[in-house]
Design a protein around this motif. Structure first.
Motif, short mmCIF file in Angstrom:
data_model
loop_
_atom_site.label_atom_id
_atom_site.label_comp_id
_atom_site.label_asym_id
_atom_site.label_seq_id
_atom_site.Cartn_x
_atom_site.Cartn_y
_atom_site.Cartn_z
N VAL A 211 24.32 46.33 15.64
CA VAL A 211 24.49 45.86 17.01
C VAL A 211 25.95 45.47 17.21
O VAL A 211 26.66 45.16 16.25
N TRP A 212 26.39 45.54 18.46
CA TRP A 212 27.78 45.23 18.78
C TRP A 212 28.01 43.73 18.69
O TRP A 212 27.25 42.94 19.26
N ALA A 213 29.09 43.32 18.01
CA ALA A 213 29.42 41.90 17.87
C ALA A 213 30.26 41.40 19.04
O ALA A 213 30.70 40.24 19.03
N GLY A 214 30.48 42.26 20.06
CA GLY A 214 31.15 41.81 21.27
C GLY A 214 32.63 42.05 21.34
O GLY A 214 33.29 41.61 22.28
N LEU A 215 33.19 42.77 20.37
CA LEU A 215 34.63 43.03 20.37
C LEU A 215 34.88 44.46 19.90
O LEU A 215 34.30 44.91 18.91
N ALA A 216 35.73 45.18 20.64
CA ALA A 216 36.11 46.54 20.26
C ALA A 216 37.49 46.82 20.82
O ALA A 216 37.92 46.20 21.80
N CYS A 217 38.20 47.74 20.20
CA CYS A 217 39.53 48.12 20.67
C CYS A 217 39.58 49.64 20.79
O CYS A 217 39.29 50.34 19.81
N VAL A 218 39.92 50.13 21.98
CA VAL A 218 39.93 51.56 22.23
C VAL A 218 41.33 52.00 22.64
O VAL A 218 42.13 51.22 23.14
N ARG A 219 41.61 53.31 22.45
CA ARG A 219 42.87 53.87 22.88
C ARG A 219 42.83 54.12 24.39
O ARG A 219 41.84 54.63 24.92
N ALA A 220 43.92 53.77 25.06
CA ALA A 220 43.96 53.94 26.51
C ALA A 220 43.79 55.40 26.91
O ALA A 220 43.14 55.70 27.92
N ARG A 221 44.34 56.33 26.12
CA ARG A 221 44.24 57.74 26.50
C ARG A 221 42.81 58.27 26.42
O ARG A 221 42.49 59.30 27.03
N ASP A 222 41.94 57.55 25.70
CA ASP A 222 40.55 57.99 25.61
C ASP A 222 39.73 57.59 26.84
O ASP A 222 38.58 58.02 26.99
#
Length: 399
Positions: A138-149
């Motif tokens: 399950v998601w722990a509430g924090l993620a970091c994604v690339r802006a270009r995606d």
């Protein structure tokens, strides 16, 4: 550059109150998320909203206090136009609570990632609070994604959750999984808040955890928990405690000059208690921590008042001795706190605690033992210093 995305969309069941804007110790839940974003290196905040009210503006003002730009967004397109292709977007789940003591662990994550839990046989009710990634996580509430995606998410239907869509994008892109111990969720150190009462429970757990073993048990008693809730619910409580921390020692000087030494010492003790209470009860938002200048002013007010009360409370012939003993005490305590050695930090703090000294003086004064108490305390500090600075023989020198 890293930008943080928070959300003020989800509401409390049966209410229009925003979960992310729930009150928390004279602040708002989302203010903790802003602190987390700052620690994680974010340079600005993007806030998902459907409506804007005074609660949103209060959170925006806190972001400005932390020197962050704050922009309101309503779609992925709004988000994309504010990011360069090489930027990172730190996604913080709506109504995510992270205890201040655990923020550093999450903030250390660099690059793209998805923080998750592998709950196993964890409580079903608790697991359902977090968004499921797959059958085991399950998601722990924090993620970091690339802006270009983000290009892939621009054509989402209006009724889709933007944060959920970004999470799915991160999973599909195969971003690194950072699996956190589920015990953090079980202990309430990371949580998804749904009800107003839950924020108070989490805050009380945090307060108990930061108060040590004995202090934690005291905080968890019904009477102290009820008192803490009432203080948090009262708008004037924090400024009143801060004012009392400086004002009571100053009033104590006048009280001692009038010949009421015991009452003056009582004011000093109450002033120290007010300062400690203000720091403990309201010391969770970084932008609202007690400023060093204010803490110095508190300490100076207490020190000056204690010296004056001591000098005025002893016989006229002993006033020079009283001044010497009262001034030597904080000096020895300061040196003891700075030197290294076998004495534990707890005992050093207790031996040099101004609050304990004032309490002891309050007991000793009516018995006519103020000077002996001060002299014995100074002797005790000197003995602790000798123990703390004693050099153990080196193993290489033993025969």
């Amino acid at each position: 550059m890293r930008t943080a995305l928070i959300s003020l969309i989800e509401t409390v069941p049966g209410s229009t109150a925003l979960r992310g804007a729930l009150p928390l110790a004279h602040g708002r839940l989302a203010m903790l998320q802003i602190d987390l974003a700052v620690q994680a290196g974010a340079g600005e905040i993007l806030c998902l909203v459907s409506t804007v009210d005074e609660r949103t503006r209060e959170i925006e003002a806190y972001a400005a206090q932390r020197s962050l730009a704050f922009h309101l967004v309503r779609s992925v397109a709004d988000i994309s136009v504010r990011l360069a292709s090489e930027d990172e977007l730190l996604v913080i789940a709506d109504s995510l609570y992270v205890a201040p003591s655990d923020m550093d662990r999450l903030a250390r994550e660099t690059g793209t990632f998805v923080a998750s839990f592998a709950p196993g046989d964890g409580a079903r009710v608790l697991v359902e609070r977090f968004e499921r990634i797959d059958i085991n996580h399950v998601w722990a509430g924090l993620a970091c994604v690339r802006a270009r995606d983000l290009v892939e998410a621009r054509d989402l239907p209006e009724d889709w959750s933007i944060q959920s869509a970004l999470l799915r994008l991160a999973v599909q892109r195969g971003y690194r999984r950072e699996v956190l111990p589920f015990s953090l969720a079980e202990a309430g150190r990371i949580a998804i808040v749904r009800e107003p009462g839950e924020v108070e429970i989490l805050a009380l757990q945090e307060l108990a955890g930061s108060s040590g073993a004995l202090g934690g048990r005291i905080v968890q008693t019904g009477a102290m928990a009820s008192l803490a809730r009432r203080i948090w619910a009262t708008g004037w409580s924090r400024p009143a405690l801060r004012l009392a921390a400086i004002g009571l020692p100053v009033l104590g000087i006048g009280t001692a000059a009038a010949g009421w030494g015991i009452a003056a010492l009582g004011m000093l003790v109450a002033g120290r208690a007010a300062g400690h209470a203000a720091n403990r009860l309201f010391g969770r938002f970084v932008g609202r921590l007690t400023r060093p200048s204010e803490q110095i002013a508190r300490d100076l007010a207490f020190a000056i008042a204690f010296v004056v009360v001591t000098v005025l409370s002893v016989a006229a012939s002993d006033r020079l001795s009283g001044l010497f003993a009262a001034l030597l005490l904080p000096g020895l305590a300061t040196v003891l706190g700075r030197v290294t050695g076998p004495l534990s930090r707890l005992w050093r703090r207790l031996a040099g605690s101004p609050s304990l000294v004032a309490v002891a003086a309050l007991v000793a004064l009516p018995l006519g033992l103020l000077m002996p108490m001060l002299m014995l305390w100074n002797l005790a500090l000197t003995g602790l210093l000798l123990w703390q600075t004693h050099r153990a023989p080196l193993a290489a020198g033993q025969r």
